[in-house]
Design an enzyme around this catalytic site. Structure first.
Site, PDB file in Angstrom:
ATOM      1  N   LYS A 162     -36.385 -64.452  40.644  1.00  0.00           N
ATOM      2  CA  LYS A 162     -37.805 -64.110  40.694  1.00  0.00           C
ATOM      3  C   LYS A 162     -37.956 -62.708  40.143  1.00  0.00           C
ATOM      4  O   LYS A 162     -37.055 -61.891  40.237  1.00  0.00           O
ATOM      5  CB  LYS A 162     -38.325 -64.184  42.132  1.00  0.00           C
ATOM      6  CG  LYS A 162     -37.640 -63.176  43.059  1.00  0.00           C
ATOM      7  CD  LYS A 162     -38.416 -62.937  44.319  1.00  0.00           C
ATOM      8  CE  LYS A 162     -37.640 -62.140  45.335  1.00  0.00           C
ATOM      9  NZ  LYS A 162     -38.123 -60.771  45.536  1.00  0.00           N
ATOM     10  N   HIS A 195     -21.610 -60.437  40.473  1.00  0.00           N
ATOM     11  CA  HIS A 195     -21.728 -60.147  39.036  1.00  0.00           C
ATOM     12  C   HIS A 195     -20.811 -59.001  38.633  1.00  0.00           C
ATOM     13  O   HIS A 195     -20.231 -59.001  37.556  1.00  0.00           O
ATOM     14  CB  HIS A 195     -23.176 -59.825  38.679  1.00  0.00           C
ATOM     15  CG  HIS A 195     -23.972 -61.040  38.336  1.00  0.00           C
ATOM     16  ND1 HIS A 195     -24.430 -61.910  39.294  1.00  0.00           N
ATOM     17  CD2 HIS A 195     -24.354 -61.562  37.142  1.00  0.00           C
ATOM     18  CE1 HIS A 195     -25.081 -62.904  38.702  1.00  0.00           C
ATOM     19  NE2 HIS A 195     -25.050 -62.712  37.398  1.00  0.00           N
TER      20      HIS A 195
HETATM   21  S1  SF4 Z   1     -40.146 -63.248  50.556  1.00  0.00           S
HETATM   22 FE1  SF4 Z   1     -39.721 -61.105  50.977  1.00  0.00          FE
HETATM   23  S2  SF4 Z   1     -37.722 -61.086  51.931  1.00  0.00           S
HETATM   24 FE2  SF4 Z   1     -37.957 -63.063  50.923  1.00  0.00          FE
HETATM   25  S3  SF4 Z   1     -37.079 -62.803  48.872  1.00  0.00           S
HETATM   26 FE3  SF4 Z   1     -39.270 -62.346  48.713  1.00  0.00          FE
HETATM   27  S4  SF4 Z   1     -39.379 -60.129  48.993  1.00  0.00           S
HETATM   28 FE4  SF4 Z   1     -37.389 -60.773  49.740  1.00  0.00          FE
END
Ligand code: SF4
Lengths: 279, 185
Positions: free
Chosen positions: B103, B38
């Site tokens: 996320k 980015h």
């Molecule tokens: S599960 Fe844990 S390591 Fe995997 S993306 Fe989510 S926070 Fe990061």
């Protein structure tokens, strides 16, 4: 004096790195299933279903559970009557880690903090050594992803803050982190010690099994209470709401300076990957 | 809550019908990009250079996949935490970017930009990297190869499963934590 060949350590560490990234510990899987059954929110149930399917797929295909295979963190207990032959213990662990991350097709995530250039081999490993009596060598490996690690904090409180102050900080931290660290999370808490010991202990606490009760009944009670409080936040799996924001709270306590009350909160995502080996 | 199958590139009409909470399956082409990529995209824009892919109707997936083992197009490929890209997202939306996939929470600035330029923020299940990689049929690095896992890849996806977190109408799927209840004990 017992002699341990460096090659044995290299091979075991490589194996641990690969296995940790492909096999979620049994206690984590069992807790997923229990919490899936307890959830009423369909999105929470569905998230658990996906996480269970993901874990199965990872075992079957050898693909890592998560693309963020983490920085490799090691806790080492070295018996004073044991001796590593061939190279230093630090070098052997590091070489084993590099080998494991390469051969296991694991993502290399370490980079220069300024240029952000990837070191290319996930190194150097982060290693905490402890000298203990005996002639055994015990190594714990933890794959710690960046998403949850970024949500962790150390805070130096005045003693007057007491448990009330610590508790509020912990709950607020988890609330602020919200969906970011891939909930349901585990929370490792270091209380006491000093600035760096609190942080190390908060991570070490996460090596305990989810069902493991703290040997001190008072601390065990605090763990349960904070867990229950956090689960009232309704953040839920992946932040979509539900009863399970947190799978477990683990506290580690150490004596501290008269003037201080250090607290460290280490947030661990649901992909709670760790392994141990005794040589 | 509706379920849609959308094909890239996405249009204003595709985005306008989405509401937070909808399940969306994406088929077509999506681009990967995270922190370092980015930064470079933005530097290119500052210099007036062309970008490595067309932003119009595009979707950027915030992911740094693990290396592809033999016989697979890609390794594990789940979302990374999105807030780190918040500084860059509004500008890209103003240039036609229709959606981002990641996320975690977005900033008010990103949400405003999504409303203004008709774009959406999609969530994929964090940590389900092995599972999500099954919907990726092909992958090729198209820019910044030296960034390793952070290079920009063009992914061909088939029914890539997503959840609408923020829609262009101000809807948000994430819950607001009930701090009062938690602090009360
Ligand atoms: S599960 Fe844990 S390591 Fe995997 S993306 Fe989510 S926070 Fe990061």
């Amino acid at each position: 004096m017992r002699t341990i060949p460096a090659q044995t350590i290299i091979d075991k560490v490589a194996e641990m790195c690969i296995a940790a990234n492909r096999e979620l510990p049994e206690d984590v899987l069992r807790t997923f299933k229990e919490r899936q059954a307890a959830e009423e929110n369909p999105a929470a149930k569905e998230t658990f279903r996906q996480l269970l399917e993901n874990a199965e797929l990872s075992r079957e295909t050898g693909l890592p559970l998560c693309q963020d295979c983490g920085l490799a963190v090691f806790f080492v207990e070295m018996g004073e009557d044991a001796h590593v032959e061939g190279m230093s213990l630090r070098q052997a662990i590091n070489e084993g880690m590099v080998k494991g991350y390469k051969e296991g097709y694991l993502r290399k995530s370490s980079c220069d903090p300024f240029t952000r250039k990837n070191t290319g081999d996930n190194g150097p490993a982060i290693i905490h050594f402890d000298l203990v009596p005996g002639d055994k060598l015990k190594i714990w490996m933890m794959a710690k992803g960046g998403g949850s690690e970024n949500m962790s904090r150390v805070m130096m409180f005045p003693p007057a803050a007491g448990w009330k102050g610590l508790r509020e900080f912990i709950i607020n931290r988890v609330a602020e982190a919200g969906p970011n660290p891939c909930p349901p999370i585990l929370v490792g808490i270091g209380i006491g010690g000093n600035f760096e010991l609190a942080a190390i202990n908060s991570k070490k606490a996460l090596l305990r099994d989810i069902d493991d009760k703290h040997p001190d009944a008072d601390i065990a009670k605090l763990e349960e209470e904070v867990l229950a409080s956090i689960n009232k936040l309704n953040i839920g799996p992946m932040g979509l709401g539900g009863k399970t924001t947190c799978l477990g709270v683990k506290i580690m306590v150490a004596p501290c300076h008269l003037a201080s009350l250090p607290l460290a909160v280490n947030v661990q995502c649901h992909s709670a990957r760790h392994k141990e080996v005794v040589l | 809550m509706a379920e849609y199958t959308l094909t890239t590139p996405l249009t204003d009409a595709d985005i306008e019908k989405l509401k937070s909470g909808d399940v969306v399956y994406i088929t077509g082409t999506i681009y990967t990009g995270r922190d370092a990529a980015h930064k470079r995209l933005t530097d290119s824009l500052d210099k007036g250079e062309a970008l490595p892919f067309d932003l119009k109707g595009a979707l950027i997936y915030y992911v740094g996949p693990s290396p592809a083992p033999p016989g697979r197009p890609i390794g594990s490929a789940g979302p990374t935490t999105s807030y780190r890209m918040d500084t860059y997202a509004p500008r890209l939306h103003s240039l036609g970017l229709k959606g981002t996939i990641g996320k975690g929470k977005r900033s008010p600035e990103v949400k405003d930009a999504m409303a203004k330029y008709k774009a959406a923020y999609f969530g994929a299940t964090g940590g389900a990297g092995a599972l999500l990689s099954q919907a990726i049929k092909a992958a090729k690095v198209i820019a910044y190869e030296d960034l390793g896992p952070e290079a920009i890849r063009e992914l061909t996806v088939e029914k890539f499963p997503l959840l609408v977190i923020n829609d262009c109408h101000g809807g948000e799927l994430y819950t607001t934590p009930n701090l009062e209840a938690a602090l009360a004990g």
